[in-house]
Design an enzyme around this catalytic site. Structure first.
Site, short mmCIF file in Angstrom:
data_model
loop_
_atom_site.label_atom_id
_atom_site.label_comp_id
_atom_site.label_asym_id
_atom_site.label_seq_id
_atom_site.Cartn_x
_atom_site.Cartn_y
_atom_site.Cartn_z
N SER A 1 -57.04 18.34 26.02
CA SER A 1 -58.29 18.84 25.43
C SER A 1 -58.80 17.82 24.42
O SER A 1 -58.01 17.17 23.72
CB SER A 1 -58.06 20.17 24.71
N TYR B 1 -53.57 25.45 18.79
CA TYR B 1 -54.02 24.89 20.07
C TYR B 1 -54.11 23.37 19.99
O TYR B 1 -53.62 22.65 20.87
CB TYR B 1 -55.38 25.48 20.44
#
Length: 246
Positions: free
Chosen positions: A141, A155
């Site tokens: 990501s 995350y």
């Protein structure tokens, strides 16, 4: 000649969203496809039927990537079904967002088990089967590098860990002719992050391009990295995010 003719590819979390787009793209390039899914066997089997009906070859395997033994078993079952493995796409992942004061240790363990430990276990299992020209491709990501949102610490940490793993894998496996690369998507229009959601405007405001990416955009990058023209690309973190926070 299709670029991935006679190659075998395993895509974890491949039943929907970005994973399904990757499965379709690699199948279109001639690869035999194995996908894992955790719960939704209907979507997984529909995708398998779609690929097989189009003249490809695909199979679905139930596996929770957060459980190392199941991640390892998925590799072994893929090899047993197709007779080998050439491409491993670590796509399965989860996102948990909350203020640091509210995150639990149980949430920490689950995110790290799926996003990091599952990748490590899958790669370790795959190494004994990958040969010269093998590919390890991990979906990370852009938030590994830039975290604009409150609540994203857990995350972002899990996705940042993939940068180190990718570089380490590249060093270990380079002498064997196996590449390892990380693809870092930005906002992509999927059922988990639809372009029409209440959170979309905030994401668009951070982007140089005023539109979400498509799953097919990520799949095309994966197909290139999986193919012969990317033989000299390894240890790289390739960002495809529409210029998010550039």
């Amino acid at each position: 000649m299709k670029t991935l003719e006679n190659k075998v590819a395993l895509i974890t979390g491949g039943s929907r969203g970005i994973g399904a787009a990757i499965a379709r793209k690699l199948a279109a390039e001639g690869a035999k496809i194995s996908i894992t899914y955790q719960n939704n066997d209907v979507m997984a089997n529909q995708l398998v039927d779609e690929i097989n009906s189009a003249g490809g070859s695909a199979v679905a395997i139930q596996a929770d990537s957060g459980l190392a033994e199941q991640a390892i078993a998925a590799v072994q079952l893929t090899v047993k079904h197709f007779g080998g493995l050439d491409i491993l796409v670590n796509n399965a992942g989860i996102a948990v967002y909350d203020h640091i004061s509210k995150l639990s240790l149980e949430q920490y363990d689950r995110v790290m088990d799926v996003n990091v430990k599952g990748v490590f276990a899958s790669v370790q299992a795959a190494v004994t089967h990958l040969k010269q020209g093998g590919r390890i491709i991990t979906i990370g990501s852009c938030q590994a590098d830039r975290m604009p949102d409150v609540g994203g610490s857990l995350y972002a940490m899990s996705k940042s860990a993939l940068i180190g793993l990718t570089k380490g894998f590249a060093r270990d496996l380079g002498p064997l002719g196996i590449t390892s690369n990380l693809i870092q998507p930005g906002p992509v229009d999927t059922d988990m992050n639809p372009a029409g959601s209440e959170h979309a405007a905030g994401q668009l405001a951070l982007m140089a391009q005023n539109s979400f990416g498509r799953p097919e955009d990520i799949a095309s990058m994966v197909a290139f990295i999986a193919g012969p023209e990317a033989h000299f690309v390894t240890g790289a973190s390739l960002t495809i995010d529409g210029g998010t926070n550039c």
